[in-house]
Design a protein around this motif. Structure first.
Motif, short mmCIF file in Angstrom:
data_model
loop_
_atom_site.label_atom_id
_atom_site.label_comp_id
_atom_site.label_asym_id
_atom_site.label_seq_id
_atom_site.Cartn_x
_atom_site.Cartn_y
_atom_site.Cartn_z
N THR A 11 1.37 -6.33 -12.14
CA THR A 11 2.11 -5.38 -11.33
C THR A 11 3.53 -5.28 -11.86
O THR A 11 4.32 -6.19 -11.65
N GLY A 17 2.13 1.69 -5.00
CA GLY A 17 1.03 1.02 -4.32
C GLY A 17 0.91 1.53 -2.92
O GLY A 17 1.47 2.58 -2.58
N ALA A 168 0.95 -5.16 -4.24
CA ALA A 168 2.02 -4.25 -3.81
C ALA A 168 3.17 -5.05 -3.20
O ALA A 168 4.34 -4.74 -3.43
N ALA A 171 5.30 -6.44 -5.90
CA ALA A 171 5.66 -5.49 -6.96
C ALA A 171 7.11 -5.61 -7.38
O ALA A 171 7.45 -5.34 -8.53
#
Ligand SMILES: NC(=O)c1ccc[n+]([C@@H]2O[C@H](COP(=O)([O-])OP(=O)(O)OC[C@H]3O[C@@H](n4cnc5c(N)ncnc54)[C@H](OP(=O)(O)O)[C@@H]3O)[C@@H](O)[C@H]2O)c1
Length: 288
Positions: A11, A17, A168, A171
């Motif tokens: 990521t 996301g 996410a 991230a």
């Protein structure tokens, strides 16, 4: 093996996301590592009122929540009720007892993220109810400035949606990469503990720059900028470090004299020994 199976998911910091504004997080243990993890989640889009912090006392929870810009939970049960993600940020020796204590309070669909070094997915899954999703996360402290690394180990019942959610959340950490539990020992040598080795090397370089005559603030800024720049050069150009090093090395010049001293003093083997020792300790903590 397909390309996607051979290449772990990573990521990058700017990854798109799922919308995190409605995701509810319970963080049990907002200490040296839980705190930076909470900041990463907030920077990724989690809302402060949805990030409930629980430490070992109400006063500690309130202090940590105020520092993080999150919310202190009234109780552990309050934090866990309706949580989508539960982060266990306590010390490794505490985590299995904590997992047993919270197993009946965890929402069935919640994904549990363990930060504990040396405690396997199997051990945590066993302490929790059957079918509870668990991810192990191995972050390093530079995630607090969005320039860290997190190794993510996916438990046996984590859904693709939960896996995407966890990526996410991390991230903004720098890089979040899927690793296996076998790889976590090398990951600790190459990322988890490596930040401390980098701090020591930067400290040594700064001290020597002062000994050579520079004021400390100038020495610190030159060393930090050069270390950061060297890493960025390699990342952006893809150049092999040996090629970059040769580019600084004029025949008979200053750099080759320094490099010869570096090799004579065993810096390369010292760095390798430090990383190997960290990886070995990680294996021992896991009981291997
Ligand atoms: N530090 C690192 O660089 C690093 C890197 C990778 C992984 N980890 C992992 O991160 C985890 C935490 O390590 P750490 O260095 O962050 O430790 P830490 O600074 O001591 O933080 C532990 C936190 O847990 C809280 N806590 C203790 N007992 C609790 C309980 N019964 N209920 C709720 N909260 C409780 C403490 O709250 P009080 O302050 O109120 O006691 C504290 O905030 C460990 O499992 C470690 O393996 C750490």
């Amino acid at each position: 093996m397909t390309e996607s199976a051979a290449t772990p998911q990573t990521t990058p910091a700017d990854a798109q996301g799922p919308d995190l504004s409605g995701v509810r997080i319970a963080l049990i243990g907002a200490g040296n590592m839980g705190g930076p993890v909470a900041r990463t989640f907030l920077s990724a889009g989690v809302r402060a009122e949805n990030l409930q912090v629980v430490n070992s006392s109400a006063a500690s929870s309130e202090r940590a929540a105020a520092e993080l810009g999150a919310t202190a939970a009234g109780s552990r049960g309050d934090a866990l009720e309706g949580a989508d993600v539960v982060v266990l940020g306590v010390k490794p020796y505490q985590i299995l007892d904590l997992a047993s204590e919270v197993r009946e309070q965890l929402p069935a669909g919640a994904v549990v993220i363990s930060l504990a070094a040396g405690v396997t997915l199997a051990a945590i899954e066993q302490a929790l109810a059957d079918g509870q999703s668990v991810v192990r996360a191995m972050p390093n402290t530079p995630i607090s400035v969005g320039e860290g690394a997190v190794g993510l180990m996916r438990g046996s019942v984590v859904t693709d949606e939960q896996h995407e959610l966890v990526h996410a959340l991390f991230a903004g950490a720098g890089v979040a990469v899927d690793i296996t539990e076998e790889q976590v020992h090398a990951f600790i040598g190459a990322a988890g503990s490596l930040s401390a080795f980098a701090f020591v090397i930067i400290e040594a370089m700064t001290d020597e720059a002062v000994r050579l005559g520079l004021k400390r603030d100038l020495a610190a800024s030159l060393v930090q900028q050069t270390m950061r720049g060297a890493a960025t050069m390699l990342t952006e150009s893809g150049t092999h470090p040996a090629v970059a090093k040769n580019g600084v090395s004029s025949p008979g010049g200053t750099t080759v004299q320094g490099l010869a001293a570096l090799e004579r003093e065993g810096v390369r083997s010292g760095v390798a020994a430090a990383m190997a020792a960290a990886a070995q300790k990680s294996r021992e903590m896991t009981g291997e």
